[in-house]
Enzyme design. Structure first.
Site, short mmCIF file in Angstrom:
data_model
loop_
_atom_site.label_atom_id
_atom_site.label_comp_id
_atom_site.label_asym_id
_atom_site.label_seq_id
_atom_site.Cartn_x
_atom_site.Cartn_y
_atom_site.Cartn_z
N LYS A 1 -17.70 -15.37 5.45
CA LYS A 1 -18.97 -15.20 5.60
C LYS A 1 -19.96 -14.81 5.15
CE LYS A 1 -18.58 -14.42 10.79
NZ LYS A 1 -18.67 -13.34 11.69
N ARG B 1 0.75 -1.37 0.47
CA ARG B 1 -0.08 -0.32 0.08
C ARG B 1 0.85 1.12 -0.18
NH1 ARG B 1 -5.07 -1.84 4.62
NH2 ARG B 1 -6.03 -2.86 2.30
N GLY C 1 -7.60 -8.30 1.00
CA GLY C 1 -5.64 -8.03 2.32
C GLY C 1 -5.02 -9.65 1.81
#
Length: 389
Positions: A188, A36, A346
């Site tokens: 999820k 990043r 990520g």
């Protein structure tokens, strides 16, 4: 979407408040992946070379509005070889800056007003600056003081990284080369309902993997053992499968899984299809048949969107098998000019890095939540405020 961009704006001698995303992992004081930071450098260098006095505002972690030095940005300032200003609201250093200077403010989330987008805090943060530049796509889905509050006060623009993110994601969403294959994994369904529906409408084929795939397998009657899944999301999974069918999108669920008797890095691996999984089996990775099928799908596609590893990719080499196979196949097709690849999240980016193929991908997004929300079609507050209306 047309954004106001900083390119071409005269910033010589002006104080520029630059929002960057430096939320990187630091272990023992060392940055484990500077991706990043590296992606932010083109805008920083452009402003520096244009004679701006650049003050970077950023965050790391979730210090919850208190000064917790476990989340200090000092290792980042040291890595970039620039001064760290200990208080993000300090203005005393500004008088000593010269054209082309760059400094970094201490973690803006040390202040409670940041995440609340408190108007008084935003006004104080903006005070003393001439221009605001947002180059932090990864936090632009948050209406915080450093993404929205200051943009309401100062002349505001998008940096090169943020503008590139929007252009690349917009292109793949609005005019993808087909067939378009989307791969969504993770833990999820409850956090990815919107993006699953969006991709089911957009894609020709949708692969659902990881613990997400385990929940879908459970929903259609598969055995899942003692694994991570969401039994209360059965109806949601079935509704998404029905929605995909109505939109002519093929959905491919896991055929088999890599399982163990304990959820541990060094556990012995066995591949089992879903009819063979026992009550005490723990699913940790995609299986061999699933991976072979998914690689074949990648080789047929013209565009791939990927978010979420299909197993514990950080537990190399035993449990990284599925994710690394996908990463290598996508990179191989992209290198050959046969595939446009867009990857975000990520853990997924870390898998690319571990495979050594990150530079082979068409576009690697710096965003996780922002990446998913943009694909879902949500309004991202930090970007909406930069639109040139």
């Amino acid at each position: 979407m047309k954004l106001r961009v900083i390119d071409g704006v005269d910033v010589r001698g002006k104080y520029v408040l630059l929002r960057d995303d430096f939320n990187v992992q630091i272990l023992d004081g060392q940055i484990t992946d500077p991706f990043r930071i590296e992606q932010s450098m083109p805008t920083i260098n452009m402003l520096r070379n244009a004679g701006a006095r650049v003050v970077i505002v950023a965050h790391r972690g979730r210090p919850k509005g208190v000064r917790n030095m476990d989340f200090t940005l000092k290792p980042i300032a040291d890595f970039m070889q620039i001064p760290l200003i200990p208080d993000c609201l300090d203005k005393g250093f500004l008088a000593d800056m010269h054209d082309g200077d760059v400094v970094l403010l201490e973690n803006v989330r040390f202040c409670a007003g940041e995440e609340k987008n408190d108007p008084a805090f935003a006004a104080e943060l903006a005070r003393g600056y001439d221009v605001f530049v947002n180059d932090a796509f990864a936090v632009s889905h948050r209406a915080h003081a450093s993404t929205v509050g200051v943009a309401e006060i100062l002349p505001s623009y998008a940096g090169k990284l943020l503008a590139d993110e929007i252009e690349n994601l917009t292109n793949v969403m609005e005019k993808p080369q087909r067939p378009l294959l989307s791969i969504v994994a993770g833990s999820k369904i409850s956090t990815k309902i919107g993006v699953l529906r969006a991709l089911a409408k957009l894609s020709d084929t949708l692969i659902i993997g990881g613990a997400l795939g385990t929940t879908f397998n459970f929903a259609v009657g598969g055995r899942v053992g003692n694994s991570l899944y969401e039994p209360d999301q059965k109806d949601t999974a079935l509704e998404i499968l029905d929605y995909a069918e109505k939109n002519n999108c093929r959905v491919l669920l896991p055929l088999d899984k890599g399982v163990a008797k304990v959820f541990e890095r060094d556990a012995a691996r066995v591949n089992k299809d879903f009819t063979e999984i026992e009550d005490d089996d723990v699913i940790i990775d995609a299986g061999e048949m699933t991976t072979q099928r998914d690689v074949a799908e990648i080789r047929r596609a013209k565009t791939v969107i990927w978010n979420g590893t299909v197993g514990m990719a950080e537990w190399m080499p035993t449990w990284s098998f599925g994710s690394f196979a996908l990463a290598n196949a996508i990179a191989e097709q992209t290198r050959a000019g046969k595939l446009v690849s867009v990857i975000g999240g990520g853990d997924t980016v870390a898998a690319l890095e571990a495979c050594g193929v990150k530079d082979d991908i068409t576009y690697v997004s710096t965003g996780g939540g922002a990446f998913l929300e943009f694909i879902e079609g949500r309004v991202l507050p930090g970007i909406a405020i930069l639109e040139d209306r």
